[in-house]
Motif scaffolding. Sequence first.
Motif: not given
Length: 115
Positions: A20-27, A57-62, A68-81
Motif C-alpha cells: 500500500i505504501s509502495g503503490l502510493k495511491e491517494r484513494t 478482510k481480517k486486518q480491516a476488521g481489526a 474505502v469502497k473496494s480499496s484498502f488504506k493504512l490506518s493511522d496506527a500503521l502509518k509511520k510517524p
Amino acid sequence: MAPKSAPAHPPYLSLISEAISGLKERTGSSYPAIKKFIGSKHKLPTGWEKVLAQQLKKQAGAGKLVRVKSSFKLSDALKKPAKKPVKKAAPATKATAVKKAPTKKAAPKKTASKK
C-alpha cells in the motif's frame, strides 16, 4: 504429523503495508493491485492469493486497515510517524543566561540656586 516450519516470507500485514505504501495511491489500493505488487516482489507458496484476501478482510476488521469502497488504506496506527527534528539543548553561557534588568540609581536632587 510434522511440525510446521516458519514461513520464508514476512508476515502478511507487513507485506500488505509495504504494498500500500509502495503503490502510493491517494484513494487506497485495490486487492488486484496489492496482489500484483506482492507477487512481483516476493516468492510466496501456492495459494497465497486466498490467504491474502483473508488477511485483508481480517486486518480491516481489526482496524489496522481502512476499507474505502473496494480499496484498502493504512490506518493511522500503521502509518509511520514523521520524525520531528530534535533540537539539542545549548549549554548555558553568559550570552544565553537570563540577565537581570539593571537597577536605576536615584538621581541626586538639584537644589535651586537663589540669586
